[in-house]
Scaffold this motif. Sequence first.
Motif, mmCIF file in Angstrom:
data_model
loop_
_atom_site.group_PDB
_atom_site.id
_atom_site.type_symbol
_atom_site.label_atom_id
_atom_site.label_comp_id
_atom_site.label_asym_id
_atom_site.label_seq_id
_atom_site.Cartn_x
_atom_site.Cartn_y
_atom_site.Cartn_z
ATOM 1 N N GLN A 248 0.941 -1.314 -0.179
ATOM 2 C CA GLN A 248 -0.054 -0.056 0.258
ATOM 3 C C GLN A 248 0.870 1.345 0.009
ATOM 4 O OE1 GLN A 248 -3.798 0.412 1.621
ATOM 5 N NE2 GLN A 248 -3.660 -1.824 2.762
ATOM 6 N N VAL A 249 1.844 1.275 0.672
ATOM 7 C CA VAL A 249 3.004 2.353 0.710
ATOM 8 C C VAL A 249 3.446 2.711 -0.816
ATOM 9 C CG1 VAL A 249 5.009 3.318 1.618
ATOM 10 C CG2 VAL A 249 3.348 2.355 3.188
ATOM 11 N N ALA A 250 4.079 1.502 -1.327
ATOM 12 C CA ALA A 250 4.148 1.567 -2.630
ATOM 13 C C ALA A 250 3.262 2.127 -3.511
ATOM 14 C CB ALA A 250 4.964 0.235 -3.193
ATOM 15 N N GLY A 251 2.175 1.760 -3.492
ATOM 16 C CA GLY A 251 1.241 2.286 -4.417
ATOM 17 C C GLY A 251 0.737 3.624 -3.919
ATOM 18 N N SER A 252 0.908 4.158 -2.761
ATOM 19 C CA SER A 252 0.456 5.230 -2.396
ATOM 20 C C SER A 252 1.046 6.548 -3.148
ATOM 21 C CB SER A 252 0.474 5.621 -0.976
ATOM 22 O OG SER A 252 1.820 5.597 -0.601
ATOM 23 N N ALA A 253 2.098 6.236 -3.713
ATOM 24 C CA ALA A 253 2.777 7.318 -4.496
ATOM 25 C C ALA A 253 2.063 7.681 -5.788
ATOM 26 C CB ALA A 253 4.321 6.804 -4.965
ATOM 27 N N THR A 254 1.414 6.738 -6.264
ATOM 28 C CA THR A 254 0.742 7.016 -7.610
ATOM 29 C C THR A 254 -0.604 7.949 -7.208
ATOM 30 O OG1 THR A 254 1.054 4.887 -8.520
ATOM 31 C CG2 THR A 254 -0.689 6.104 -9.349
ATOM 32 N N LEU A 255 -1.203 7.801 -6.064
ATOM 33 C CA LEU A 255 -2.359 8.561 -5.526
ATOM 34 C C LEU A 255 -1.591 10.201 -5.577
ATOM 35 C CD1 LEU A 255 -3.729 6.555 -2.841
ATOM 36 C CD2 LEU A 255 -4.247 6.099 -5.332
ATOM 37 N N VAL A 256 -0.730 10.110 -4.909
ATOM 38 C CA VAL A 256 -0.197 11.635 -4.672
ATOM 39 C C VAL A 256 0.255 12.299 -6.243
ATOM 40 C CG1 VAL A 256 1.697 12.934 -3.623
ATOM 41 C CG2 VAL A 256 0.792 10.915 -2.363
ATOM 42 N N ARG A 257 0.969 11.537 -6.941
ATOM 43 C CA ARG A 257 1.216 11.974 -7.965
ATOM 44 C C ARG A 257 0.009 12.521 -9.011
ATOM 45 N NH1 ARG A 257 5.347 7.768 -8.138
ATOM 46 N NH2 ARG A 257 3.963 6.768 -9.698
ATOM 47 N N THR A 258 -1.035 11.591 -9.065
ATOM 48 C CA THR A 258 -2.086 11.815 -9.812
ATOM 49 C C THR A 258 -2.764 13.281 -9.233
ATOM 50 O OG1 THR A 258 -2.507 9.610 -10.131
ATOM 51 C CG2 THR A 258 -4.396 10.934 -10.204
ATOM 52 N N ALA A 259 -2.938 13.436 -7.931
ATOM 53 C CA ALA A 259 -3.272 14.648 -7.429
ATOM 54 C C ALA A 259 -2.753 15.844 -7.891
ATOM 55 C CB ALA A 259 -3.556 14.419 -5.928
ATOM 56 N N GLU A 260 -1.391 15.671 -7.914
ATOM 57 C CA GLU A 260 -0.408 16.757 -8.373
ATOM 58 C C GLU A 260 -0.749 17.056 -9.941
ATOM 59 O OE1 GLU A 260 3.305 15.271 -7.308
ATOM 60 O OE2 GLU A 260 3.059 15.844 -5.190
ATOM 61 N N GLU A 261 -0.847 15.942 -10.781
ATOM 62 C CA GLU A 261 -1.263 16.229 -11.848
ATOM 63 C C GLU A 261 -2.501 16.962 -12.297
ATOM 64 O OE1 GLU A 261 -0.863 12.278 -13.897
ATOM 65 O OE2 GLU A 261 1.498 12.222 -13.531
ATOM 66 N N GLN A 262 -3.285 16.490 -11.418
ATOM 67 C CA GLN A 262 -4.755 17.253 -11.576
ATOM 68 C C GLN A 262 -5.159 18.472 -10.869
ATOM 69 O OE1 GLN A 262 -5.518 14.701 -14.072
ATOM 70 N NE2 GLN A 262 -7.546 15.395 -13.258
ATOM 71 N N GLY A 263 -3.827 18.991 -10.549
ATOM 72 C CA GLY A 263 -3.819 20.271 -9.570
ATOM 73 C C GLY A 263 -4.815 20.129 -8.370
ATOM 74 N N VAL A 264 -4.841 19.030 -7.722
ATOM 75 C CA VAL A 264 -5.642 18.743 -6.595
ATOM 76 C C VAL A 264 -4.886 18.963 -5.161
ATOM 77 C CG1 VAL A 264 -7.108 17.103 -5.307
ATOM 78 C CG2 VAL A 264 -7.469 17.790 -7.842
ATOM 79 N N SER A 265 -5.166 19.632 -4.288
ATOM 80 C CA SER A 265 -4.321 19.441 -2.875
ATOM 81 C C SER A 265 -4.281 17.983 -2.454
ATOM 82 C CB SER A 265 -4.985 20.488 -2.027
ATOM 83 O OG SER A 265 -4.328 20.250 -0.726
ATOM 84 N N THR A 266 -3.486 17.648 -1.694
ATOM 85 C CA THR A 266 -3.537 16.412 -1.172
ATOM 86 C C THR A 266 -3.571 16.405 0.291
ATOM 87 O OG1 THR A 266 -0.985 16.508 -0.815
ATOM 88 C CG2 THR A 266 -1.756 15.254 -2.621
ATOM 89 N N ALA A 267 -4.173 17.566 1.009
ATOM 90 C CA ALA A 267 -4.287 17.749 2.291
ATOM 91 C C ALA A 267 -5.257 16.774 2.931
ATOM 92 C CB ALA A 267 -5.085 19.176 2.417
#
Length: 299
Positions: A248-267
């Motif tokens: 899950q930790v390895a996969g979570s990086a994709t969640l963060v990168r996708t948010a950044e690409e979409q211009g969405v805060s990860t707060a």
Amino acid sequence: MSDNAAREDSAHKEPVTLLGLGAMGTALADAWLTAGHPLTVWNRNPRRAEPFAARGATVAATAGEAVAAGRLVVLCLLDDDSVDEALDEADLTGRDLVNLTTGTPLRARDRAARAQARGARFLDGGIMAVPPMIGIPESGGYVFYSGSAAAFEDHRHTLAVPAGTRYVGEDPGFAALHDVALLSAMYGAFSGITHAFALIRREDIDPEGFAPLLVDWLTAMVPAAHTTAERLNSGDHASGVVSSLAMQVAGSATLVRTAEEQGVSTALLTPYLHLMERLLREGGHGEEDTARVIDLLVG
């Protein structure tokens, strides 16, 4: 039951005193009156009591007068301070206080001790419903109760009139704790829903078309609560793991990168991800389930 029929039946029903006629208090009052319970009400703004006076309720001029009217006294006020103020000058001897005002476990325990010292039994309650659900059995609304078991047994049928009852223990703080724990889980779910919609917000994706997918996915994930509870009780965090902490930790990086690409805060997303990363860094937990993250929160 009509109001006339309710009044005729009131001689056979337990009297109720209700302090507080806000949105929830009004719904409670309506439920007890409709069911034929003699009702005494008090509200800081007496105008809110007028509709109930027209239906046969007794309107008390002061909170102390209301408390003196009967044994069962229900409070549904704005906050903890409002409850303390309403009861400050009242004679509580022989009364059974049921506090349905939203509060904390610590304040409930403190209020129970003070009520007992003043000659009263005490129940605290956490209402798991909104006002339109009150008095409608099929709505699924219910109230957590904790505190005096004897008081709960004496009044359980009356307390069940507005909504279902779930007694969760002698500790007066347990009703509030159950209430807040469920509400906290709700806000966690709301934060995930909010983040999911933010990800698609600027795309040509219909939110109404996306919503059923989101509901189905969350519904499929919710039973994980049972697995978490089993692991907490057994202490076994490694058996039958489907998606390990390391995975899950390895996969979570994709969640963060996708948010950044979409211009969405990860707060809303990163606090939990950071806890998983912290647990993984401690070592020895990579192949375990994520339930052990809970221990990071409680020390």
